[in-house]
Motif scaffolding. Sequence first.
Motif, mmCIF file in Angstrom:
data_model
loop_
_atom_site.group_PDB
_atom_site.id
_atom_site.type_symbol
_atom_site.label_atom_id
_atom_site.label_comp_id
_atom_site.label_asym_id
_atom_site.label_seq_id
_atom_site.Cartn_x
_atom_site.Cartn_y
_atom_site.Cartn_z
ATOM 1 N N LYS A 28 51.606 36.003 -56.029
ATOM 2 C CA LYS A 28 52.549 34.881 -56.119
ATOM 3 C C LYS A 28 53.988 35.390 -56.191
ATOM 4 O O LYS A 28 54.881 34.877 -55.512
ATOM 5 N N ARG A 29 54.226 36.413 -57.004
ATOM 6 C CA ARG A 29 55.578 36.988 -57.121
ATOM 7 C C ARG A 29 56.013 37.651 -55.816
ATOM 8 O O ARG A 29 57.163 37.520 -55.397
ATOM 9 N N MET A 30 55.104 38.364 -55.182
ATOM 10 C CA MET A 30 55.452 39.099 -53.961
ATOM 11 C C MET A 30 55.741 38.173 -52.782
ATOM 12 O O MET A 30 56.611 38.470 -51.961
ATOM 13 N N ILE A 31 55.013 37.070 -52.709
ATOM 14 C CA ILE A 31 55.210 36.146 -51.590
ATOM 15 C C ILE A 31 56.479 35.337 -51.789
ATOM 16 O O ILE A 31 57.297 35.208 -50.901
ATOM 17 N N GLY A 32 56.666 34.752 -52.956
ATOM 18 C CA GLY A 32 57.851 33.945 -53.212
ATOM 19 C C GLY A 32 57.863 32.697 -52.350
ATOM 20 O O GLY A 32 57.583 32.758 -51.159
ATOM 21 N N GLY A 33 58.114 31.563 -52.941
ATOM 22 C CA GLY A 33 58.176 30.314 -52.185
ATOM 23 C C GLY A 33 56.842 29.621 -51.999
ATOM 24 O O GLY A 33 56.784 28.519 -51.473
ATOM 25 N N VAL A 34 55.746 30.246 -52.403
ATOM 26 C CA VAL A 34 54.434 29.613 -52.295
ATOM 27 C C VAL A 34 54.093 29.001 -53.649
ATOM 28 O O VAL A 34 54.338 29.600 -54.688
ATOM 29 N N SER A 35 53.577 27.782 -53.613
ATOM 30 C CA SER A 35 53.175 27.143 -54.866
ATOM 31 C C SER A 35 51.859 27.746 -55.346
ATOM 32 O O SER A 35 51.097 28.326 -54.558
ATOM 33 N N GLN A 36 51.595 27.596 -56.628
ATOM 34 C CA GLN A 36 50.350 28.098 -57.190
ATOM 35 C C GLN A 36 49.155 27.430 -56.517
ATOM 36 O O GLN A 36 48.161 28.076 -56.210
ATOM 37 N N LYS A 37 49.276 26.122 -56.264
ATOM 38 C CA LYS A 37 48.197 25.372 -55.621
ATOM 39 C C LYS A 37 47.930 25.894 -54.203
ATOM 40 O O LYS A 37 46.775 26.109 -53.818
ATOM 41 N N MET A 38 48.978 26.104 -53.424
ATOM 42 C CA MET A 38 48.813 26.573 -52.039
ATOM 43 C C MET A 38 48.223 27.981 -52.008
ATOM 44 O O MET A 38 47.353 28.281 -51.194
ATOM 45 N N LEU A 39 48.691 28.849 -52.908
ATOM 46 C CA LEU A 39 48.159 30.208 -52.963
ATOM 47 C C LEU A 39 46.678 30.182 -53.329
ATOM 48 O O LEU A 39 45.858 30.858 -52.701
ATOM 49 N N SER A 40 46.336 29.379 -54.312
ATOM 50 C CA SER A 40 44.945 29.256 -54.738
ATOM 51 C C SER A 40 44.062 28.734 -53.610
ATOM 52 O O SER A 40 42.982 29.273 -53.339
ATOM 53 N N GLN A 41 44.516 27.690 -52.924
ATOM 54 C CA GLN A 41 43.748 27.121 -51.811
ATOM 55 C C GLN A 41 43.572 28.127 -50.680
ATOM 56 O O GLN A 41 42.486 28.247 -50.100
ATOM 57 N N THR A 42 44.625 28.852 -50.370
ATOM 58 C CA THR A 42 44.565 29.823 -49.280
ATOM 59 C C THR A 42 43.627 30.974 -49.628
ATOM 60 O O THR A 42 42.818 31.399 -48.792
ATOM 61 N N LEU A 43 43.701 31.456 -50.857
ATOM 62 C CA LEU A 43 42.805 32.530 -51.282
ATOM 63 C C LEU A 43 41.349 32.079 -51.264
ATOM 64 O O LEU A 43 40.467 32.816 -50.818
ATOM 65 N N LYS A 44 41.086 30.861 -51.717
ATOM 66 C CA LYS A 44 39.719 30.327 -51.690
ATOM 67 C C LYS A 44 39.210 30.222 -50.258
ATOM 68 O O LYS A 44 38.060 30.542 -49.962
ATOM 69 N N SER A 45 40.069 29.786 -49.374
ATOM 70 C CA SER A 45 39.703 29.651 -47.967
ATOM 71 C C SER A 45 39.425 31.024 -47.340
ATOM 72 O O SER A 45 38.451 31.195 -46.599
#
Length: 84
Positions: free
Chosen positions: A43-60
């Motif tokens: 999350k810190r390295m990407i920057g600009g991604v919401s926690q929800k979007m990061l979580s959804q993308t990782l799950k996918s």
Amino acid sequence: MPSRTSRIHSRRLRRVVDRVADKWAVLILILLADGTKRFNALKRMIGGVSQKMLSQTLKSLERDGLVSRKVIPTVPVTVEYSIT
């Protein structure tokens, strides 16, 4: 008429192309290419991604077999992601 095997391969290829075309998925895969990362580090390295979007993308990505998820039973729980 395409064979059943050909249709299955086409569907699999389509899933990979859809996944790689996703902006966040590409960034996550690039970061994970350097090694295992924790959720908050991503999350810190990407920057600009919401926690929800990061979580959804990782799950996918995990569902598609591109990323593996490891839960470490600590307090609080530690979750690490790596490329499969």
